[in-house]
Design an enzyme around this catalytic site. Sequence first.
Site, PDB file in Angstrom:
ATOM      1  N   SER A  26       0.823  -1.209   0.000  1.00 29.78           N
ATOM      2  CA  SER A  26       0.000   0.000   0.000  1.00 29.78           C
ATOM      3  C   SER A  26       0.859   1.260   0.000  1.00 29.78           C
ATOM      4  O   SER A  26       1.863   1.344   0.707  1.00 29.78           O
ATOM      5  CB  SER A  26      -0.898  -0.011   1.245  1.00 29.78           C
ATOM      6  OG  SER A  26      -1.609   1.200   1.366  1.00 29.78           O
ATOM      7  N   LYS A  50      -3.854   1.952  -1.698  1.00 29.57           N
ATOM      8  CA  LYS A  50      -3.509   2.962  -0.700  1.00 29.57           C
ATOM      9  C   LYS A  50      -4.590   2.926   0.369  1.00 29.57           C
ATOM     10  O   LYS A  50      -5.752   2.620   0.085  1.00 29.57           O
ATOM     11  CB  LYS A  50      -3.413   4.351  -1.328  1.00 29.57           C
ATOM     12  CG  LYS A  50      -2.918   5.422  -0.341  1.00 29.57           C
ATOM     13  CD  LYS A  50      -2.431   6.658  -1.066  1.00 29.57           C
ATOM     14  CE  LYS A  50      -2.090   7.811  -0.113  1.00 29.57           C
ATOM     15  NZ  LYS A  50      -1.053   7.474   0.854  1.00 29.57           N
ATOM     16  N   ASN A  73       8.999   8.967   4.412  1.00 29.17           N
ATOM     17  CA  ASN A  73       7.830   9.636   3.835  1.00 29.17           C
ATOM     18  C   ASN A  73       6.897  10.112   4.931  1.00 29.17           C
ATOM     19  O   ASN A  73       6.832   9.526   6.016  1.00 29.17           O
ATOM     20  CB  ASN A  73       7.095   8.701   2.871  1.00 29.17           C
ATOM     21  CG  ASN A  73       6.261   7.675   3.590  1.00 29.17           C
ATOM     22  OD1 ASN A  73       5.110   7.922   3.944  1.00 29.17           O
ATOM     23  ND2 ASN A  73       6.836   6.488   3.816  1.00 29.17           N
ATOM     24  N   CYS A 132       0.174   2.982  10.994  1.00 33.06           N
ATOM     25  CA  CYS A 132       0.919   4.052  10.335  1.00 33.06           C
ATOM     26  C   CYS A 132       1.454   5.032  11.373  1.00 33.06           C
ATOM     27  O   CYS A 132       0.689   5.660  12.104  1.00 33.06           O
ATOM     28  CB  CYS A 132       0.028   4.790   9.345  1.00 33.06           C
ATOM     29  SG  CYS A 132       0.807   6.225   8.582  1.00 33.06           S
ATOM     30  N   THR A 191       6.118   0.883   8.049  1.00 36.67           N
ATOM     31  CA  THR A 191       7.319   1.694   8.214  1.00 36.67           C
ATOM     32  C   THR A 191       7.682   1.809   9.697  1.00 36.67           C
ATOM     33  O   THR A 191       6.837   1.637  10.582  1.00 36.67           O
ATOM     34  CB  THR A 191       7.119   3.100   7.643  1.00 36.67           C
ATOM     35  OG1 THR A 191       6.006   3.718   8.302  1.00 36.67           O
ATOM     36  CG2 THR A 191       6.876   3.068   6.146  1.00 36.67           C
ATOM     37  N   GLY A 241       9.402  -5.087   3.543  1.00 36.41           N
ATOM     38  CA  GLY A 241      10.484  -4.229   3.994  1.00 36.41           C
ATOM     39  C   GLY A 241      11.766  -4.464   3.218  1.00 36.41           C
ATOM     40  O   GLY A 241      12.434  -5.469   3.417  1.00 36.41           O
ATOM     41  N   GLY A 242      12.086  -3.551   2.305  1.00 38.39           N
ATOM     42  CA  GLY A 242      13.373  -3.576   1.646  1.00 38.39           C
ATOM     43  C   GLY A 242      13.528  -4.522   0.483  1.00 38.39           C
ATOM     44  O   GLY A 242      14.646  -4.795   0.048  1.00 38.39           O
ATOM     45  N   THR A 264       8.754   0.303  -1.746  1.00 40.69           N
ATOM     46  CA  THR A 264       9.681   1.430  -1.876  1.00 40.69           C
ATOM     47  C   THR A 264      10.507   1.351  -3.159  1.00 40.69           C
ATOM     48  O   THR A 264      10.721   2.366  -3.830  1.00 40.69           O
ATOM     49  CB  THR A 264      10.609   1.496  -0.650  1.00 40.69           C
ATOM     50  OG1 THR A 264       9.804   1.673   0.528  1.00 40.69           O
ATOM     51  CG2 THR A 264      11.584   2.664  -0.756  1.00 40.69           C
TER      52      THR A 264
END
Length: 305
Positions: A26, A50, A73, A132, A191, A241-242, A264
């Site tokens: 998302s 999103k 972000n 978030c 994040t 993640g990553g 990302t």
Amino acid sequence: MTRLLHNPAAAEILGLALTSPVVVGSGLLTDQERNIRRLLAAGAGAVVTKTIHPNPAPSGSERLLHLPTGMINSTTYSRRGIDQWCAMLRRFAADRLPVIASLHADSPAELAELAAAVADTGCRALELGISCMNEDGGLTDTAERVAAYTGAVRSVTTLPFSVKLAAGERVRERVDAAVAAGADAITLSDTIAGLAVDPKTGRVLLGGTFGYSGPGIKPLVLAEIYELRRSGVQVPLMGSGGVQSAPDVAEYLSVGADAVQVYTALHRNMHDSLAGIREGFDDWLRDHGGTVAALVGRSLPKGEA
């Protein structure tokens, strides 16, 4: 389904039969119908929208800062209204597309109301974006908070859903709370807190601490998933993640993830980057003569996979 049975890259999450375990996470890139459809055409096993929110913050505050090791972000939720999203989700459902709706709200009751409305569109799966850290005042998550949001959604729908959590303190307690309250899967990680400073002036960039993602967090999330599986957590997991390449996907599956989200890395050459990861993973599987099913959990000591 017959085609999937003969596809070594086939995976399943939230009741969705995926042609690939590579799922687009998302974010800003999944805020438009055109982008979502193009990402699926580029090879995504599924796409997470999103985050839909009934009361999103005013526009103009969303900024991105690219770093050598990822991105910070200040984004939060989609500015599109619920009616607009529901119409979009109906079109995805009519086409039987593997789209997962990400949802959040200001209270468990509001989230339940939103989830019920989205379920009526024919949407096939949800992800609760309740962690978030870019919310006003940041976020201190607790098992009690996770249980309240999860239970509220479970009380209004039978749709399968994942709860997206951030890696960090007491993650096992938060995972257990989500599962006990009715979650069908866990997405790890949202994040984590990140800060960037201008070394010349000392100015804090973006104006504060916001969500950090990218390759810098991958070892942390791999460790969390590995330890969750070693400690007996059986719920399906989406690792996030990553992810930048096919080996990253293989690593997440190896420690026990059932599917792997990428986001990302797609901020550079979005569709080409996704196609490269998806096709690269297909090639990796072919070169190693394996399947997704055989990869999942192979890093765990015998008896813990």
